[in-house]
Structure formats: structure tokens, C-alpha cells
Motif scaffolding. Structure first.
Motif, short mmCIF file in Angstrom:
data_model
loop_
_atom_site.label_atom_id
_atom_site.label_comp_id
_atom_site.label_asym_id
_atom_site.label_seq_id
_atom_site.Cartn_x
_atom_site.Cartn_y
_atom_site.Cartn_z
N GLN A 276 -37.31 -35.79 29.16
CA GLN A 276 -36.22 -36.72 28.87
C GLN A 276 -36.55 -38.14 29.30
OE1 GLN A 276 -32.16 -35.11 29.66
NE2 GLN A 276 -33.29 -33.37 30.52
N ILE A 290 -31.93 -34.44 20.23
CA ILE A 290 -31.61 -33.02 20.19
C ILE A 290 -30.54 -32.75 19.13
CG2 ILE A 290 -30.64 -31.09 21.50
CD1 ILE A 290 -31.88 -32.32 24.00
N LEU A 293 -29.14 -26.54 20.25
CA LEU A 293 -29.59 -25.78 21.42
C LEU A 293 -29.35 -24.30 21.12
CD1 LEU A 293 -28.02 -28.00 24.22
CD2 LEU A 293 -30.41 -27.98 23.49
N VAL A 302 -34.99 -25.47 21.62
CA VAL A 302 -34.35 -26.77 21.41
C VAL A 302 -34.85 -27.31 20.07
CG1 VAL A 302 -33.99 -29.09 22.30
CG2 VAL A 302 -34.33 -27.18 23.89
N VAL A 304 -35.26 -30.39 17.75
CA VAL A 304 -35.32 -31.84 17.91
C VAL A 304 -35.56 -32.49 16.55
CG1 VAL A 304 -36.53 -33.77 18.99
CG2 VAL A 304 -36.21 -31.62 20.25
N LEU A 328 -29.53 -30.72 29.17
CA LEU A 328 -29.67 -31.18 27.80
C LEU A 328 -28.32 -31.16 27.08
CD1 LEU A 328 -32.92 -29.26 26.80
CD2 LEU A 328 -32.72 -31.57 27.72
#
Length: 347
Positions: A276, A290, A293, A302, A304, A328
Motif C-alpha cells: 500500500q 482495489i 476482495l 485481491v 486490482v 484493505l
């Protein structure tokens, strides 16, 4: 000695064209439904006749289109375990196992197989009275009692629950160690294939695309179909950029030099670094947000969305250890790192 297959078979608008060899081993064929896995087994067993080619087992020619050889199934000495096991419903367990044995050897050998396959107390039961796992063990015992030179297994665990599947996988390995009968099994489940076989092949759309050790095939599946069936979650197209590099527009980076004949890149989810705020030690560095999840039983994923040149590009799925997603959130900015040696170049 071993099995050698090089055949072509047209089935409607589908063409099977496979070539591979196996030895005294458990050899697996991995492929999606409808790719030709079961048809390959049926050709080896003699249930289906190829249009052309050759099949040899331990030096015996089972099929040769040029020489006009096509042994019937009963003469091939090949055991075939169907998905539904094909036990004789009006025969007991003992009768099913002993069906191919002579009268003189039947009693003693059936008792041995009942013991070896943990079927004690079931000798007088009928197939309808058995669980799926018990039926499979009876079918395997019946095959081995006939002393085959090769066992063919068609999706042997597809109808079983997870715990029973694991038990039977272990038992299959024990059977191989005891009887040393080579096995060829087909599956669409990569975990089954990896846990059971030493070497494997990948079939896609009727063609054997890759043959090798399981480690080599998973490390370098070579084709898009191979990467997909071995569980790779990130695949993107690449093209020459006219400057000696390969461009990956979906993920927003270029690589050099060009790799002739390769049209796609892939990266396994667990080979992507994500942070991060900390700088990443990786040759390929990407920015993203993101998008999703996903909690899985033994890891988390995750998703992205890559950001480049002020616009959203493609997605990358990143694998994380369990319970590491607490910091997250959707929309959060992250940095991704990829080492070029982890990339898979695909045809």
C-alpha cells in the motif's frame, strides 16, 4: 516398454489428434470438459476406433491403421474404470471381483482382493448396497484381478466428496506401489493431477499441447489453454510495439526483447507482490485500485484494476495469505510488483 499413442480420430465436427508415451508410472491427462480426454481412453481401450495412427502397449501393437491391426477390447489387457464403475448389478462384491478369474483361483484371490481393498464384510453385498467409494474399490479390485498391463481411469473422483476423494487418492497410490500396474487417468482437476502423477499431458480442443513432468508443465504451460487449466488467473495478450519490445496493453507495460511465436503473457496470482505504501523491489511496477476482495478457504484474493496514463486498464488477481486483508478496502490505491522471470510466455 510402456504405452505409446499417436492417433487421429474425427468425431462429428471434433478432431482428436494426440501423441504421447508413458512408462511404468501414473500418467495424467489434464483438460477441460469436451477436450477429448475420455475419447483418448476409449481409443486406447478399443471401445472407439481411431481413423489413423498407432497404439502400442509393452511392445504389443493394439492398433495400427497402416497394418490393419485393431485388437478387440478383450485382447488388449487394458482395464478401464468408467465414471459410473459399471459393476454388474446382479452380482455380489465377491462375484464382481472374481468374474474374470478361473474357478480354481477365484476363492483365494477374491479373498486377497477383499482384504487389500478394505472390503471386509461386504463380499455378499450387491452394488446398490455400497457407497460410491466402496463401489470404486470393487471396480478397481475387479480390474486388477484380471491382471491388466494398463489401467485407464476416467475422472475417477468426479462424483466423490472431498474427504472420500482424498482417501481414495491415497489408496490409488498404495495400489500402484503394491501392484506396479501403470495407470493413465484423465481429469479436469489440477489438484488431483498434481498430487497423483509424476508426468502429465494437457489436452485442449483435441490436441495434446504439452507433455512433461508435472513440475515442468505447471512452471511453463506454454499455451493459453495450459495456463488456464493449471489455474493461472492472470492472462493478457501481447504484441510487438515496433521498437523491439513486446507490449502488454491490458496491463500497461512493455518488455524486451521480443519473443517470437508468443501471443500472451500470464502471471500466477501468488507471484505478484502488493503493497500500500512501501516501495517494491521489482522490475515491473504497476499502480492500481482495489476492485474486489475475495475470501477463499485457504488464501484470499485481491482483484486490482491497473491504472496507467490516466485511465483504467485491465485487472490482476493477487493472492494473499489468510487474514491479511483487514487493512484493505475497495477503491484503495496499491502498488504491484512483478519479476520478469515469473512471467509465463504463451502461444
Amino acid at each position: 516398454m510402456g504405452l505409446s499413442v499417436d492417433i487421429v480420430k474425427t468425431f462429428g465436427d471434433f478432431t482428436l489428434a494426440v501423441a504421447f508415451e508413458t512408462g511404468e508410472e501414473i500418467f495424467a491427462v489434464l483438460g477441460e470438459s469436451g477436450c477429448g480426454k475420455s475419447l483418448t481412453l476409449k481409443c486406447i481401450a478399443g471401445i472407439e476406433k481411431p481413423d489413423s495412427g498407432r497404439i502400442c502397449l509393452n511392445g504389443r501393437v493394439l492398433y495400427d491403421s497402416q497394418k490393419g491391426i485393431n485388437l478387440p477390447p478383450r485382447e488388449r489387457r487394458v482395464g478401464y474404470l468408467f465414471q459410473q464403475y459399471a459393476l454388474f448389478p446382479n452380482m455380489t462384491v465377491a462375484q464382481n471381483i472374481g468374474v474374470a478369474l478361473s474357478k480354481d483361483e477365484r476363492e483365494a484371490l477374491v479373498a486377497d482382493f477383499i482384504r487389500d481393498f478394505a472390503l471386509d464384510g461386504l463380499a455378499e453385498k450387491y452394488p446398490r448396497m455400497l457407497s460410491g467409494g466402496q463401489q470404486q474399490r470393487v471396480a478397481l479390485a475387479r480390474m486388477l484381478a484380471a491382471k491388466p498391463e494398463l489401467i485407464l481411469l476416467d475422472e475417477p473422483f468426479s462424483a466423490l466428496d472431498h474427504n472420500l476423494k482424498m482417501t481414495l487418492e491415497l489408496q490409488m497410490l498404495e495400489i500402484f506401489e503394491k501392484y506396479h500396474t501403470p495407470m493413465l487417468f484423465v481429469s479436469h482437476n489440477r489438484d488431483e493431477v498434481y498430487s497423483l502423477c509424476s508426468r502429465m499431458g494437457i489436452i485442449s480442443r483435441g490436441h495434446m499441447e504439452r507433455v512433461g513432468t508435472k513440475e515442468a508443465v505447471f512452471k511453463d504451460p506454454v499455451t493459453v489453454a495450459g495456463a488456464n487449466i493449471t489455474g493461472c488467473k492472470n492472462i493478457a495478450a501481447v504484441k510487438p510495439d515496433g521498437k523491439g519490445q513486446m507490449s502488454c496493453p491490458e496491463w500497461g507495460f512493455c518488455l524486451s526483447p521480443q519473443v517470437p511465436g508468443r501471443t500472451h503473457l500470464a502471471i500466477r496470482a501468488h507471484d505478484i507482490l502488493m503493497t500500500q505504501d512501501e516501495p517494491l523491489e521489482a522490475s515491473i511496477r504497476l499502480k492500481g485500485r482495489i476492485e474486489c476482495l475475495l475470501e477463499l478457504p485457504f488464501e484470499d484474493n485481491v482483484v486490482v484494476r491497473i491504472q496507467g496514463d490516466g485511465k483504467s486498464l485491465g485487472r490482476l488477481v493477487v493472492a494473499m495469505e489468510k487474514n491479511n486483508m483487514s487493512t484493505l478496502s475497495l477503491g484503495k490505491s496499491v502498488s504491484l510488483g512483478i519479476q520478469p522471470e515469473k512471467l509465463l510466455w504463451l502461444e
